[in-house]
Design a protein around this motif. Structure first.
Motif, PDB file in Angstrom:
ATOM      1  N   UNK A 107      46.396  36.743  25.840  1.00  0.00           N
ATOM      2  CA  UNK A 107      45.055  36.764  25.243  1.00  0.00           C
ATOM      3  C   UNK A 107      44.072  35.851  25.975  1.00  0.00           C
ATOM      4  N   UNK A 108      44.544  34.719  26.500  1.00  0.00           N
ATOM      5  CA  UNK A 108      43.638  33.794  27.203  1.00  0.00           C
ATOM      6  C   UNK A 108      43.043  34.470  28.443  1.00  0.00           C
ATOM      7  N   UNK A 109      43.882  35.219  29.167  1.00  0.00           N
ATOM      8  CA  UNK A 109      43.405  35.981  30.336  1.00  0.00           C
ATOM      9  C   UNK A 109      42.377  37.023  29.908  1.00  0.00           C
ATOM     10  N   UNK A 110      42.690  37.752  28.826  1.00  0.00           N
ATOM     11  CA  UNK A 110      41.817  38.850  28.381  1.00  0.00           C
ATOM     12  C   UNK A 110      40.442  38.340  27.961  1.00  0.00           C
ATOM     13  N   UNK A 111      40.412  37.224  27.226  1.00  0.00           N
ATOM     14  CA  UNK A 111      39.129  36.719  26.727  1.00  0.00           C
ATOM     15  C   UNK A 111      38.282  36.157  27.865  1.00  0.00           C
ATOM     16  N   UNK A 112      38.891  35.360  28.759  1.00  0.00           N
ATOM     17  CA  UNK A 112      38.144  34.802  29.900  1.00  0.00           C
ATOM     18  C   UNK A 112      37.597  35.925  30.767  1.00  0.00           C
TER      19      UNK A 112
ATOM     20  N   UNK B  48      35.361  35.977  47.283  1.00  0.00           N
ATOM     21  CA  UNK B  48      35.528  34.699  46.573  1.00  0.00           C
ATOM     22  C   UNK B  48      36.371  34.894  45.319  1.00  0.00           C
ATOM     23  N   UNK B  49      36.111  35.993  44.594  1.00  0.00           N
ATOM     24  CA  UNK B  49      36.896  36.293  43.380  1.00  0.00           C
ATOM     25  C   UNK B  49      38.378  36.457  43.715  1.00  0.00           C
ATOM     26  N   UNK B  50      38.661  37.185  44.812  1.00  0.00           N
ATOM     27  CA  UNK B  50      40.066  37.401  45.205  1.00  0.00           C
ATOM     28  C   UNK B  50      40.739  36.069  45.536  1.00  0.00           C
ATOM     29  N   UNK B  51      40.070  35.239  46.348  1.00  0.00           N
ATOM     30  CA  UNK B  51      40.688  33.966  46.779  1.00  0.00           C
ATOM     31  C   UNK B  51      40.882  33.013  45.600  1.00  0.00           C
ATOM     32  N   UNK B  52      39.909  32.956  44.696  1.00  0.00           N
ATOM     33  CA  UNK B  52      40.068  32.111  43.503  1.00  0.00           C
ATOM     34  C   UNK B  52      41.172  32.657  42.597  1.00  0.00           C
ATOM     35  N   UNK B  53      41.308  33.993  42.571  1.00  0.00           N
ATOM     36  CA  UNK B  53      42.369  34.618  41.781  1.00  0.00           C
ATOM     37  C   UNK B  53      43.744  34.210  42.328  1.00  0.00           C
ATOM     38  N   UNK B  54      43.865  34.195  43.661  1.00  0.00           N
ATOM     39  CA  UNK B  54      45.116  33.765  44.306  1.00  0.00           C
ATOM     40  C   UNK B  54      45.411  32.302  43.967  1.00  0.00           C
ATOM     41  N   UNK B  55      44.377  31.448  44.038  1.00  0.00           N
ATOM     42  CA  UNK B  55      44.550  30.030  43.691  1.00  0.00           C
ATOM     43  C   UNK B  55      45.002  29.879  42.235  1.00  0.00           C
ATOM     44  N   UNK B  56      44.358  30.612  41.329  1.00  0.00           N
ATOM     45  CA  UNK B  56      44.722  30.550  39.907  1.00  0.00           C
ATOM     46  C   UNK B  56      46.155  31.049  39.693  1.00  0.00           C
ATOM     47  N   UNK B  57      46.571  32.061  40.473  1.00  0.00           N
ATOM     48  CA  UNK B  57      47.954  32.565  40.368  1.00  0.00           C
ATOM     49  C   UNK B  57      48.956  31.480  40.753  1.00  0.00           C
TER      50      UNK B  57
ATOM     51  N   UNK C   6      45.550  30.544  33.278  1.00  0.00           N
ATOM     52  CA  UNK C   6      45.292  31.954  32.961  1.00  0.00           C
ATOM     53  C   UNK C   6      43.817  32.178  32.599  1.00  0.00           C
ATOM     54  N   UNK C   7      43.210  31.171  31.946  1.00  0.00           N
ATOM     55  CA  UNK C   7      41.778  31.267  31.637  1.00  0.00           C
ATOM     56  C   UNK C   7      40.979  31.320  32.941  1.00  0.00           C
ATOM     57  N   UNK C   8      41.332  30.451  33.891  1.00  0.00           N
ATOM     58  CA  UNK C   8      40.664  30.457  35.198  1.00  0.00           C
ATOM     59  C   UNK C   8      40.875  31.805  35.894  1.00  0.00           C
ATOM     60  N   UNK C   9      42.106  32.294  35.846  1.00  0.00           N
ATOM     61  CA  UNK C   9      42.452  33.558  36.496  1.00  0.00           C
ATOM     62  C   UNK C   9      41.637  34.716  35.905  1.00  0.00           C
ATOM     63  N   UNK C  10      41.551  34.750  34.578  1.00  0.00           N
ATOM     64  CA  UNK C  10      40.778  35.802  33.914  1.00  0.00           C
ATOM     65  C   UNK C  10      39.292  35.721  34.224  1.00  0.00           C
ATOM     66  N   UNK C  11      38.773  34.480  34.290  1.00  0.00           N
ATOM     67  CA  UNK C  11      37.340  34.286  34.545  1.00  0.00           C
ATOM     68  C   UNK C  11      36.947  34.758  35.947  1.00  0.00           C
ATOM     69  N   UNK C  12      37.752  34.407  36.953  1.00  0.00           N
ATOM     70  CA  UNK C  12      37.402  34.793  38.337  1.00  0.00           C
ATOM     71  C   UNK C  12      37.719  36.263  38.594  1.00  0.00           C
TER      72      UNK C  12
END
Length: 517
Positions: free
Chosen positions: A61-66, A89-98, A114-120
């Protein structure tokens, strides 16, 4: 949902077109995969981090809401930074969050990652679509988006299967680490091919008050839904505060956005009958669908003894019909009323949930898989027709905002569906267990016979009671799950009325239709 209209860039051809399409599709695949890969891994994650499976659903849910909060900002961010730069930038930040997700030593830090991952992740799906459309000639845009659409259908299928296999054979952090090579390749390939195709940038004001209110009410609502069952809902001061803040922030949000010159969310779109009816239908249906994606593997693993891989295999066949029928639906839609296609999808969804409502604790794998296979047909007829209804009649400059807002509501309902479904499953399990327990004790001859039979096999009286209690727990959780399936089946039938509140429309643009995945 790029707010920048497609410019007259020449289409790509040859190797750049192939590599560009693969890179964009991989980014979408990685993004959508991460919204479902954790579903079957929740027991492994919660066990390793020392929390209950119910608390573990926060990972979903944290991923979905962000993600829901960041989607409406895509248009503004694209105009400010350019679609290619924003996408990479979204892809690279997504990799960092992963990476941060995999390294998280506690549930709190995992949820934060997961909140960071969902947001980016928010801008990735709409921007991949915009870049893909600019790569193909207009005559072939339908084919491009059919390929793109199949990627978004394969990922939710591969997610549970891959997540289960990784959880069983390696350790759960690898469900996040697999994003690293995919993301790096997608970012490199996209930059190599699209860096000369950047969109124009503009400095536009952002509605800061609206954004703060959006984050506040969505965040408080989700926290209330997630923590409600732990804190006994409105018997808890914390829940009352969260509910009050969410309600007040939501009311102020609506008032502010209606009067704002540059709103973060254009609420005037809800004045349209097609938009409001379509959004209600697609969002509630998505919440019901996503809720079942969470409780079905949880029930199989925590109550019926399935491994994560076995649970993933049960969920996987949903992709068979979804992938086969999607191009067919895309071809037929311009020729027929989209409302009939969407109605057929909801009837199939209802049938699927009625079939699941017949499950018992002795259900076999084939019986589990048949409704899952049928559900794939509903998925193929679900997203594209409803999105064409939502976007029909919108002027070209309103389509990005309409696609973004419908996506936002749908994704948020996915998170709400997860929370409500897991809470309901918990509460109904407790209720059914209490009802079953009423028939135990010395006054019940059948119960006494069962205890004696177990004692004759060498168990103590306490051991016999424990075996019977475990059996009652499995039966109670099964009855609770089938209750939810019954309710979902009926709600899908009711939702058909919202489809028919809309005006008749045919899909005039395949690009529009595919835009809300």
């Amino acid at each position: 949902m790029s707010a920048t209209p497609r410019t007259a860039l020449p289409p790509l051809s040859g190797t750049p077109l192939v590599v560009g399409t693969i890179a964009l599709s991989l980014a979408v695949f990685m993004n959508v995969l991460d919204s479902s890969i954790a579903n079957v891994s929740i027991p492994a994650i919660s066990g390793d981090l020392g929390v209950s499976p119910q608390q573990g659903t926060w990972v979903i849910t944290s991923f979905a809401v962000a993600n829901a909060i960041s989607v409406p900002l895509t248009g503004w961010l694209t105009q400010r930074f350019g679609q290619v730069r924003l996408f990479i930038t979204s892809i690279l930040l997504f990799v960092l969050a992963s990476c941060l997700c995999g390294l998280a030593p506690s549930i709190e830090l995992l949820i934060a990652a997961r909140i960071l991952q969902g947001a980016v992740a928010g801008p990735m799906i709409p921007l991949s679509q915009a870049l893909l459309l600019s790569s193909y000639p207009p005559a072939k845009s339908g084919m491009a988006l059919a390929f793109w659409g199949m990627t978004t259908l394969v990922a939710p299928v591969a997610g549970p299967l891959l997540g289960g296999w990784i959880s069983d054979n390696y350790t759960w952090p690898w469900i996040f680490y697999i994003n690293i090579p995919i993301g790096i390749f997608a970012a490199w390939a996209t930059w190599s091919i699209y860096r000369e195709r950047e969109s124009k940038t503009y400095k536009l004001p952002i509605d800061k008050v609206g954004l703060v209110l959006l984050v506040l009410w969505v965040g408080c609502l989700q926290l209330m839904l997630d923590k409600g069952k732990e804190l006994d809902w409105f018997h808890s001061g914390e829940i009352i505060i969260l509910a009050s803040v969410a309600a007040v922030a939501f009311i102020y949000f609506i008032i502010w956005e209606v009067g704002e010159e540059h709103p973060v969310v254009d609420l005037s779109l809800f004045k349209g009958r097609n938009f409001s009816g379509g959004v209600i239908a697609i969002s509630v249906a998505y919440g019901l669908f996503f809720g079942s994606l969470v409780i079905l593997p949880l029930w199989l693993q925590t109550q019926l003894g399935y491994t994560a891989t076995e649970a993933g295999k049960v969920m996987a066949p949903v992709g068979i019909f979804a992938i086969i029928l999607s191009p067919v639906v895309g071809k037929l839609l311009p020729k027929i009323d989209a409302r009939w296609v969407a109605t057929t999808a909801f009837l199939i969804f209802s049938l699927v949930f009625f079939m699941r409502a017949q499950f018992t604790q002795d259900v076999d794998v084939l019986t589990l898989m048949i409704p899952t296979v049928i559900q794939g047909a509903a998925m193929a007829m679900f997203f594209i027709p409803l999105t064409s209804i939502i976007l029909s009649g919108q002027s070209p400059d309103k389509i990005p905002a309409a696609a973004g807002l419908s996506n936002f509501v749908r994704i948020m309902f996915g998170g709400i569906g997860t929370s409500v479904t897991s809470t309901m499953w918990d509460n109904r399990t407790i209720l059914h267990h209490a009802q079953l327990a009423e028939h135990t004790g010395p006054h019940n001859p059948a119960f006494t016979l069962s205890v004696e039979a177990l004692k004759s096999r060498g168990l103590t009286e306490q051991g016999a009671w424990a075996v019977i209690d475990r059996s009652m727990t499995v039966q109670a959780s099964t009855l609770a799950a089938t209750d939810i399936f019954w309710i979902s089946a009926i709600l899908f039938l009711i939702l058909i009325s919202f489809i028919w509140m809309t005006k008749p429309s045919k899909s005039s643009a395949p690009a529009d239709a595919a835009g809300a995945h």
